[in-house]
Design an enzyme around this catalytic site. Structure first.
Site, PDB file in Angstrom:
ATOM      1  N   LEU A  96       0.855  -1.181   0.000  1.00  0.00           N
ATOM      2  CA  LEU A  96       0.000   0.000   0.000  1.00  0.00           C
ATOM      3  C   LEU A  96       0.893   1.233   0.000  1.00  0.00           C
ATOM      4  O   LEU A  96       1.891   1.266   0.730  1.00  0.00           O
ATOM      5  CB  LEU A  96      -0.895   0.019   1.237  1.00  0.00           C
ATOM      6  N   ASP A  97       0.540   2.234  -0.807  1.00  0.00           N
ATOM      7  CA  ASP A  97       1.360   3.445  -0.797  1.00  0.00           C
ATOM      8  C   ASP A  97       1.082   4.245   0.471  1.00  0.00           C
ATOM      9  O   ASP A  97       0.208   3.914   1.275  1.00  0.00           O
ATOM     10  CB  ASP A  97       1.154   4.273  -2.066  1.00  0.00           C
ATOM     11  N   ALA A  98       1.844   5.314   0.666  1.00  0.00           N
ATOM     12  CA  ALA A  98       1.808   6.036   1.939  1.00  0.00           C
ATOM     13  C   ALA A  98       0.434   6.628   2.234  1.00  0.00           C
ATOM     14  O   ALA A  98      -0.003   6.658   3.386  1.00  0.00           O
ATOM     15  CB  ALA A  98       2.863   7.137   1.934  1.00  0.00           C
ATOM     16  N   ALA A 100      -2.556   5.501   1.243  1.00  0.00           N
ATOM     17  CA  ALA A 100      -3.618   4.500   1.393  1.00  0.00           C
ATOM     18  C   ALA A 100      -3.551   3.850   2.767  1.00  0.00           C
ATOM     19  O   ALA A 100      -2.544   3.917   3.473  1.00  0.00           O
ATOM     20  CB  ALA A 100      -3.509   3.453   0.295  1.00  0.00           C
ATOM     21  N   ARG A 235      -7.201   5.888  -7.757  1.00  0.00           N
ATOM     22  CA  ARG A 235      -7.459   7.333  -7.707  1.00  0.00           C
ATOM     23  C   ARG A 235      -7.746   7.874  -9.107  1.00  0.00           C
ATOM     24  O   ARG A 235      -8.624   8.727  -9.291  1.00  0.00           O
ATOM     25  CB  ARG A 235      -6.258   8.051  -7.078  1.00  0.00           C
TER      26      ARG A 235
END
Length: 330
Positions: A96-98, A100, A235
């Site tokens: 997961l990116d920062a 999310a 997104r």
């Protein structure tokens, strides 16, 4: 305690990654907490060895003599050789990116190989994605650089549902294409009825289900079931939905609620990132992990079956089973 815990510390477990935290920082934090737990046990009683120490003879301080004395051996003491456990190899599953949040699966010990099995099974993941109508930014995020503001009074729930149905239908057709299945085969029909059609190799993001959970303009909340995605692609999906609705939209939240067979109920909160909680979770989920991986990695059909003589397995029947062109949903 430490050695016994290490022997049991092998498997998969899920954590809840809060927004704003990098996945690598989360992994390092959990490693640190596990090492603290492994090294927190009482030190073993040091071995005793006999030493001859020079000292005064009792009653005569001017005369020295050697006296046999039992003293502890400190070569293995924690303050001499340091902690017994200094590093652990912990693998991270679908990242997961920062920005999310949500379910993040990790593997320790044998669990690192199980992470590879999860990847090869091409399991779907669930997300809740929150959108905001009326503006566009350079990175599709609510806090990005504002590019445009638009009206959204014409957007209705029915229009949004129609757009979602089209998106789901087009992605399900792509899913069949990337699965390398013969649409006229019994195998394709059987897999479609079980919802087991998956791409055989890496593919672009594929959405298997999408629906609107809440609509209160300018906000709307989507539930997305997909595979091979990135959070940035989700997104961008919100941005593209806004364009299809003849307006603009940005994404204000991406939360993963399921990763394969791990859900939010399985995810450990930050207060429980400790040795005992992780050990209990690994032991509790191990049977389910083994069963799910066996089921999802099993060959598609154990024995090939021929179509029944009274039914034609054509592409239209398969499309009907998949729900292509139907309303969006699970």
């Amino acid at each position: 305690m430490g050695s016994a815990a290490v022997a049991r510390l092998s498997g998969l477990f899920a954590t809840y990654k809060p927004p704003g935290l990098n996945w690598l920082h989360l992994r390092d934090t959990i490693e640190l907490q596990l090492l603290k737990g492994l090294n927190a046990g009482k030190p073993s009683v040091p071995e005793q060895r006999v030493r001859f120490l020079l000292g005064p003879v009792e009653g005569n301080e001017e005369e020295l003599a050697l006296t046999a004395t039992s003293v502890p051996t400190l070569t293995n003491h924690r303050l001499v050789c340091g902690p017994a456990f200094t590093s652990l190899k912990i693998g991270v599953g679908h990242r997961l990116d920062a920005q999310a949040s949500g379910v993040l699966v990790l593997g320790v010990g044998h669990g690192r190989r199980l992470l590879t099995d999860m990847y090869n099974a091409h399991l779907t993941k669930d997300y809740t994605v929150r959108g905001l109508l009326g503006k566009a930014t350079d990175d599709f995020c609510e806090d990005g650089r504002l590019v445009e503001k638009t009206a959204y009074d014409h957007v209705t729930r029915e229009k949004l549902d129609r757009i979602l149905a089209v998106i789901q239908g087009s992605h399900q057709k792509a899913l069949v294409m990337y699965s390398n299945l013969d649409l006229q085969s019994q195998e394709a029909y059987e897999m479609a009825t079980r919802g087991a059609i998956r791409p055989m190799n890496k593919s672009p993001m594929l959405i298997t289900g999408i629906r609107c959970l809440h609509f209160a303009p300018p906000e709307f909340l989507l539930e997305v079931q997909c595979m091979h995605e990135t959070q940035q692609q989700l997104r961008k999906l919100v941005h593209e939905i806004g364009l299809e609705l003849k307006t603009t939209a940005v994404c204000s939240q991406v939360q993963r609620t399921r990763d394969g067979f791990f859900t939010l109920d399985d995810a450990l909160l930050r207060a429980h990132w400790d040795l005992h909680s992780i050990l209990d979770t690994i032991q509790a989920t191990a049977p389910r992990v083994a069963a799910e991986l066996d089921k999802n990695l099993r060959p598609r059909l154990s024995t090939p079956q021929l179509p029944s003589p009274d039914r034609s397995w054509d592409s239209e029947a398969l499309s009907s089973t998949l729900g292509l062109g139907s309303c969006a949903g699970h």
